[in-house]
Scaffold this motif. Structure first.
Motif, PDB file in Angstrom:
ATOM      1  N   SER A  37       0.820  -1.226   0.000  1.00 23.50           N
ATOM      2  CA  SER A  37       0.000   0.000   0.000  1.00 23.50           C
ATOM      3  C   SER A  37       0.846   1.265   0.000  1.00 23.50           C
ATOM      4  N   ILE A  40       8.241   0.935  -0.516  1.00 25.64           N
ATOM      5  CA  ILE A  40       8.953   0.110  -1.503  1.00 25.64           C
ATOM      6  C   ILE A  40       7.990  -0.906  -2.144  1.00 25.64           C
ATOM      7  N   ARG A  60      -2.881  -3.587   5.138  1.00 26.20           N
ATOM      8  CA  ARG A  60      -4.109  -3.428   5.943  1.00 26.20           C
ATOM      9  C   ARG A  60      -5.077  -2.408   5.343  1.00 26.20           C
ATOM     10  N   THR A  61      -4.538  -1.326   4.756  1.00 32.04           N
ATOM     11  CA  THR A  61      -5.404  -0.178   4.414  1.00 32.04           C
ATOM     12  C   THR A  61      -6.046  -0.334   3.034  1.00 32.04           C
ATOM     13  N   MET A  87      -1.141  -8.868   9.077  1.00 29.94           N
ATOM     14  CA  MET A  87      -0.208  -9.991   9.172  1.00 29.94           C
ATOM     15  C   MET A  87       0.108 -10.360  10.619  1.00 29.94           C
ATOM     16  N   ASN A 113       7.471  -8.329   2.102  1.00 30.91           N
ATOM     17  CA  ASN A 113       8.032  -6.986   2.232  1.00 30.91           C
ATOM     18  C   ASN A 113       7.441  -6.189   3.398  1.00 30.91           C
ATOM     19  N   VAL A 115       6.135  -4.636   6.947  1.00 29.93           N
ATOM     20  CA  VAL A 115       6.847  -4.447   8.216  1.00 29.93           C
ATOM     21  C   VAL A 115       5.916  -3.741   9.198  1.00 29.93           C
ATOM     22  N   TYR A 177      13.086  -4.403  15.959  1.00 25.73           N
ATOM     23  CA  TYR A 177      13.091  -4.520  14.492  1.00 25.73           C
ATOM     24  C   TYR A 177      14.270  -5.378  14.031  1.00 25.73           C
ATOM     25  N   LYS A 181      14.582  -9.003  11.845  1.00 29.36           N
ATOM     26  CA  LYS A 181      15.289  -9.111  10.562  1.00 29.36           C
ATOM     27  C   LYS A 181      16.413 -10.159  10.636  1.00 29.36           C
ATOM     28  N   GLY A 210      19.803  -0.548   2.644  1.00 28.29           N
ATOM     29  CA  GLY A 210      20.246   0.569   3.483  1.00 28.29           C
ATOM     30  C   GLY A 210      19.074   1.530   3.684  1.00 28.29           C
ATOM     31  N   ILE A 212      16.333   4.013   2.830  1.00 35.24           N
ATOM     32  CA  ILE A 212      15.534   4.287   1.618  1.00 35.24           C
ATOM     33  C   ILE A 212      14.521   5.397   1.931  1.00 35.24           C
ATOM     34  N   THR A 214      11.475   6.137   2.042  1.00 38.99           N
ATOM     35  CA  THR A 214      10.030   5.975   2.271  1.00 38.99           C
ATOM     36  C   THR A 214       9.637   6.875   3.452  1.00 38.99           C
ATOM     37  N   ARG A 216       7.921   6.397   6.140  1.00 39.61           N
ATOM     38  CA  ARG A 216       8.133   5.830   7.477  1.00 39.61           C
ATOM     39  C   ARG A 216       9.593   5.941   7.900  1.00 39.61           C
TER      40      ARG A 216
HETATM   41  P1  NDP Z   1       6.440   1.278   4.700  1.00 42.46           P
HETATM   42  O1  NDP Z   1       6.156   1.603   6.111  1.00 42.46           O
HETATM   43  O2  NDP Z   1       6.438   2.373   3.700  1.00 42.46           O
HETATM   44  O3  NDP Z   1       5.439   0.153   4.216  1.00 42.46           O
HETATM   45  C1  NDP Z   1       5.123  -0.906   5.063  1.00 42.46           C
HETATM   46  C2  NDP Z   1       4.009  -1.710   4.436  1.00 42.46           C
HETATM   47  O4  NDP Z   1       3.648  -2.756   5.339  1.00 42.46           O
HETATM   48  C3  NDP Z   1       2.773  -0.871   4.185  1.00 42.46           C
HETATM   49  O5  NDP Z   1       2.168  -1.275   2.980  1.00 42.46           O
HETATM   50  C4  NDP Z   1       1.884  -1.213   5.373  1.00 42.46           C
HETATM   51  O6  NDP Z   1       0.536  -1.022   4.965  1.00 42.46           O
HETATM   52  C5  NDP Z   1       2.234  -2.691   5.589  1.00 42.46           C
HETATM   53  N1  NDP Z   1       1.954  -3.133   6.953  1.00 42.46           N
HETATM   54  C6  NDP Z   1       2.306  -2.526   8.121  1.00 42.46           C
HETATM   55  N2  NDP Z   1       1.842  -3.212   9.169  1.00 42.46           N
HETATM   56  C7  NDP Z   1       1.178  -4.283   8.659  1.00 42.46           C
HETATM   57  C8  NDP Z   1       0.455  -5.352   9.247  1.00 42.46           C
HETATM   58  N3  NDP Z   1       0.310  -5.471  10.572  1.00 42.46           N
HETATM   59  N4  NDP Z   1      -0.115  -6.268   8.425  1.00 42.46           N
HETATM   60  C9  NDP Z   1      -0.003  -6.169   7.087  1.00 42.46           C
HETATM   61  N5  NDP Z   1       0.668  -5.180   6.465  1.00 42.46           N
HETATM   62  C10 NDP Z   1       1.249  -4.237   7.253  1.00 42.46           C
HETATM   63  O7  NDP Z   1       7.853   0.491   4.696  1.00 42.46           O
HETATM   64  P2  NDP Z   1       9.072   0.541   3.683  1.00 42.46           P
HETATM   65  O8  NDP Z   1       8.578   0.575   2.302  1.00 42.46           O
HETATM   66  O9  NDP Z   1      10.028   1.570   4.167  1.00 42.46           O
HETATM   67  O10 NDP Z   1       9.746  -0.874   3.982  1.00 42.46           O
HETATM   68  C11 NDP Z   1       9.484  -2.009   3.176  1.00 42.46           C
HETATM   69  C12 NDP Z   1      10.470  -3.092   3.567  1.00 42.46           C
HETATM   70  O11 NDP Z   1      11.813  -2.611   3.393  1.00 42.46           O
HETATM   71  C13 NDP Z   1      10.358  -3.517   5.034  1.00 42.46           C
HETATM   72  O12 NDP Z   1      10.508  -4.905   5.156  1.00 42.46           O
HETATM   73  C14 NDP Z   1      11.518  -2.800   5.698  1.00 42.46           C
HETATM   74  O13 NDP Z   1      11.974  -3.441   6.841  1.00 42.46           O
HETATM   75  C15 NDP Z   1      12.549  -2.830   4.576  1.00 42.46           C
HETATM   76  N6  NDP Z   1      13.570  -1.817   4.737  1.00 42.46           N
HETATM   77  C16 NDP Z   1      13.267  -0.491   4.565  1.00 42.46           C
HETATM   78  C17 NDP Z   1      14.242   0.478   4.762  1.00 42.46           C
HETATM   79  C18 NDP Z   1      13.973   1.935   4.588  1.00 42.46           C
HETATM   80  O14 NDP Z   1      14.893   2.740   4.872  1.00 42.46           O
HETATM   81  N7  NDP Z   1      12.799   2.329   4.110  1.00 42.46           N
HETATM   82  C19 NDP Z   1      15.619   0.106   5.158  1.00 42.46           C
HETATM   83  C20 NDP Z   1      15.820  -1.300   5.288  1.00 42.46           C
HETATM   84  C21 NDP Z   1      14.832  -2.224   5.070  1.00 42.46           C
HETATM   85  P3  NDP Z   1      -0.703  -0.786   5.955  1.00 42.46           P
HETATM   86  O15 NDP Z   1      -0.276   0.232   6.964  1.00 42.46           O
HETATM   87  O16 NDP Z   1      -1.768  -0.339   5.020  1.00 42.46           O
HETATM   88  O17 NDP Z   1      -0.969  -2.127   6.540  1.00 42.46           O
END
Ligand code: NDP
Length: 287
Positions: A37, A40, A60-61, A87, A113, A115, A177, A181, A210, A212, A214, A216
């Motif tokens: 949603s 990444i 979720r959303t 999840m 993917n 988190v 976290y 991982k 590393g 990114i 986003t 969050r």
């Molecule tokens: P975001 O927070 O942008 O996205 C997280 C996604 O997970 C959203 O779609 C969210 O949607 C969903 N999510 C959150 N909680 C739940 C839940 N309980 N059940 C189902 N879905 C859920 O994260 P990023 O894009 O930044 O990160 C993506 C991946 O990359 C992750 O695994 C993160 O650990 C990894 N990563 C990211 C880094 C960064 O700097 N951005 C660095 C290193 C790794 P919704 O809220 O609608 O459920």
């Protein structure tokens, strides 16, 4: 001399050609993307849509997923649909995989993917939070993989696990976290070895990311991390390339992720010394 040199050039050419990513590799593939949603995951969905994949997205959303699905269809996805839910619930994780069976008739790629929300700061001793985060960030990955394995074996498909530098090196401020991982690395690196022993042709690509850009991550870490975050759309594309080429691990960006790993193995104390330090803001929060 000429013949061996020619042989070397040909071998190099063959190796490079084998290793070249082409978007057609993902055309028509049936792909699940979790956490699609935002961030990444959303960008991976758009790249896959441009490449003509069949998409099953989840998070979720519902309202956000509806928009992502609409955009994917505009971009050329062979098909796009979503299932919303959390999840935290392993039954939901398994339900998403069953949806792929019902609506797509199988699965070629499982991209794990999502988190769960955590805090960025000193470990606060909340054991319940660690348990919940392990369920979202780790156990649901295991549950989906287990359910998807029969379909992935049939398609000789791929599992993509999105992890982090915090899953390879211990950094401060991300204790729960980081634990989730590291667990992913242990589970999926061991499973990959078992696949090899059992001649199971399902690839596992562990993605070590590393910082990114986003929302969050920037909101949480920009205070502490000195480096500029890398672009999420480029990161998403690199993950898909690594997955299509069935790489065992992928580092993005290479320069900012490999050096800490090198230090971890040969000069761990130096890495500890160079690690991030609390800003006045964090020190105030911890006080
Ligand atoms: P975001 O927070 O942008 O996205 C997280 C996604 O997970 C959203 O779609 C969210 O949607 C969903 N999510 C959150 N909680 C739940 C839940 N309980 N059940 C189902 N879905 C859920 O994260 P990023 O894009 O930044 O990160 C993506 C991946 O990359 C992750 O695994 C993160 O650990 C990894 N990563 C990211 C880094 C960064 O700097 N951005 C660095 C290193 C790794 P919704 O809220 O609608 O459920």
């Amino acid at each position: 001399i000429l013949i061996p040199s020619l042989g070397l050039v040909l071998a190099f050419w063959f190796y490079s050609a084998r290793d070249t990513f082409k978007p057609e590799m993902l055309r028509g593939k049936r792909v699940i993307v979790t956490g699609a949603s935002t961030g990444i995951g959303e960008q991976m969905a758009y790249h896959l849509a441009r490449m003509g994949s069949h998409l099953l997205l989840t998070a979720r959303t519902e309202a956000k997923l509806q928009n992502v699905v609409r955009r994917c269809l505009e971009l050329g996805a062979a098909s796009a649909r979503f299932v919303s839910g959390t999840m935290e619930d392993m039954a939901f994780a398994q339900h998403v995989v069953r949806e792929a069976q019902t609506t797509l008739g199988g699965l070629d790629m499982l991209i794990l993917n999502h988190v769960g929300a955590s805090y960025f700061g000193f470990f606060d001793g909340d054991v319940e939070h660690v348990r919940k985060l392990l369920e979202i960030n780790f156990l649901s990955y295991v549950a989906m993989t287990t359910s998807a394995l029969p379909m992935l074996k049939e398609s000789e498909g791929s599992i993509v696990v999105v992890s982090s530098m915090a899953g390879k090196v211990g950094f401060p401020f991300t204790v729960p976290y980081s634990a989730t991982k590291f667990a992913l690395d242990g589970f999926f690196s061991s499973l990959r070895q078992e696949f090899t022993i059992q001649s199971i042709n399902v690839s596992i690509t562990l993605c070590i990311l590393g910082f990114i850009d986003t929302e969050r991550a920037v909101r949480a870490a920009a205070e502490v991390l000195a480096e500029r975050p890398a672009p999420r759309d480029e990161c998403a594309l690199e993950i898909l390339k690594g997955a299509a080429l069935r790489r065992r691990e992928l580092y993005y960006r290479y320069s900012s992720t490999r050096l800490p790993l090198l230090l971890r193995d040969c000069a761990a104390e130096l890495l500890d010394y160079l690690g991030p330090r609390p800003s006045p803001f964090l020190a105030a929060v911890a006080a």
